[in-house]
Design a protein around this motif. Structure first.
Motif, mmCIF file in Angstrom:
data_model
loop_
_atom_site.group_PDB
_atom_site.id
_atom_site.type_symbol
_atom_site.label_atom_id
_atom_site.label_comp_id
_atom_site.label_asym_id
_atom_site.label_seq_id
_atom_site.Cartn_x
_atom_site.Cartn_y
_atom_site.Cartn_z
ATOM 1 N N THR A 1 -25.293 -13.236 93.815
ATOM 2 C CA THR A 1 -24.033 -12.693 93.322
ATOM 3 C C THR A 1 -24.210 -11.244 92.863
ATOM 4 O OG1 THR A 1 -22.266 -13.063 91.765
ATOM 5 C CG2 THR A 1 -24.443 -13.474 90.952
ATOM 6 N N ASN A 2 -23.129 -10.532 92.919
ATOM 7 C CA ASN A 2 -23.078 -9.215 92.317
ATOM 8 C C ASN A 2 -23.275 -9.442 90.822
ATOM 9 O OD1 ASN A 2 -22.108 -6.697 91.445
ATOM 10 N ND2 ASN A 2 -20.937 -6.566 93.360
ATOM 11 N N MET B 1 -26.513 -15.908 99.154
ATOM 12 C CA MET B 1 -26.314 -14.513 98.773
ATOM 13 C C MET B 1 -26.339 -14.446 97.259
ATOM 14 S SD MET B 1 -23.476 -12.749 101.101
ATOM 15 C CE MET B 1 -23.881 -12.229 102.740
ATOM 16 N N GLN C 1 -19.093 -9.658 106.664
ATOM 17 C CA GLN C 1 -19.715 -8.498 107.315
ATOM 18 C C GLN C 1 -20.972 -8.898 108.086
ATOM 19 O OE1 GLN C 1 -20.323 -5.780 104.066
ATOM 20 N NE2 GLN C 1 -18.233 -5.013 104.166
ATOM 21 N N VAL C 2 -21.539 -10.039 107.716
ATOM 22 C CA VAL C 2 -22.802 -10.477 108.319
ATOM 23 C C VAL C 2 -22.558 -11.448 109.475
ATOM 24 C CG1 VAL C 2 -24.954 -11.731 107.869
ATOM 25 C CG2 VAL C 2 -24.034 -10.183 106.130
ATOM 26 N N GLN D 1 -16.472 -11.818 101.218
ATOM 27 C CA GLN D 1 -16.354 -10.483 101.831
ATOM 28 C C GLN D 1 -17.670 -10.023 102.429
ATOM 29 O OE1 GLN D 1 -12.751 -8.344 99.384
ATOM 30 N NE2 GLN D 1 -14.804 -8.134 98.568
ATOM 31 N N ARG D 2 -18.746 -10.210 101.685
ATOM 32 C CA ARG D 2 -20.053 -9.789 102.200
ATOM 33 C C ARG D 2 -20.474 -10.662 103.368
ATOM 34 N NH1 ARG D 2 -22.823 -10.234 96.707
ATOM 35 N NH2 ARG D 2 -24.739 -10.163 97.892
ATOM 36 N N ASP E 1 -16.356 -11.994 96.474
ATOM 37 C CA ASP E 1 -17.457 -11.072 96.765
ATOM 38 C C ASP E 1 -18.386 -11.672 97.834
ATOM 39 O OD1 ASP E 1 -19.297 -8.874 96.226
ATOM 40 O OD2 ASP E 1 -20.521 -10.343 95.156
ATOM 41 N N ILE E 2 -18.715 -12.965 97.671
ATOM 42 C CA ILE E 2 -19.592 -13.638 98.645
ATOM 43 C C ILE E 2 -18.897 -13.719 100.007
ATOM 44 C CG2 ILE E 2 -20.723 -15.863 99.197
ATOM 45 C CD1 ILE E 2 -22.095 -14.420 96.870
#
Ligand code: ADP
Length: 162
Positions: free
Chosen positions: A120-121, A118, A27-28, A23-24, A20-21
């Motif tokens: 976490t979700n 970041m 995008q940045v 992938q996000r 998740d980290i």
């Protein structure tokens, strides 16, 4: 100037929380290097090559992510790939003190390298590689916690080991 981040860790093995980290982060940042660093405090279950193969497999859909390993200081690795940022994930408050410590150390070693966190979700707040290994060892269902390839690799590891 391209924004290049290194995302360091043990990744033993990569979990959905790490993914998740990554992938996000992808995008940045223009480019993200996921790098396995040897951690003398941890005895790994998977070899560096096994861990790299798994990360490659589950990040294959992200063209700006590269997987690597390094035996040395993170700041040196970051320099070698022209990275200007370190990307880390933060879970619960319990991560905070440790992360503060390594961030201050990395800043003392290289003041130009900025660390980004970041959150976490929330569904992965209590997910760690250690907990996944612990429950996988006893045959628990870990399909919601790790990618399929990792689930299979863990099953193989514990079948062979038992
Ligand atoms: P380390 O040995 O450096 O702690 P890990 O592989 O355990 O390496 O973690 C690498 C990075 O991924 C760290 O920034 C960690 O906080 C983050 N991370 C681990 N698990 C999760 C999760 N479930 N959600 C978000 N970030 C996570």
């Amino acid at each position: 100037m391209a924004s290049i981040a290194v995302c360091p860790g043990s990744f033993d093995p990569i979990t959905n929380g790490h993914l998740d980290i990554i992938q996000r982060g992808a995008q940045v940042f223009d480019k993200v290097y996921v790098v396995i660093l040897s951690n003398s405090a941890k005895a790994p279950l998977f070899s560096v090559n096994e861990r790299m193969d798994l990360i490659r497999e589950v990040t294959g859909h992200l063209p700006n992510v590269e997987v690597d390993h390094y035996n040395g200081l993170l700041v040196e690795y970051a320099k070698s790939v022209n990275a200007n940022a370190i990307l880390r994930g933060l879970r619960a408050v319990s991560d905070f003190e440790y992360e503060m410590q390594i961030t201050s150390m990395n800043r003392a070693l290289d003041e130009h390298l900025e660390t980004f966190f970041m959150m976490t979700n929330s569904q992965y707040s209590f997910l760690s590689s250690s907990i996944v290994k612990e429950v996988a060892k006893y045959g628990a269902n870990i399909s919601a916690l790790v990618p399929k390839a990792v689930e299979r690799a863990l099953q193989r590891k514990f079948e062979l080991g038992s």
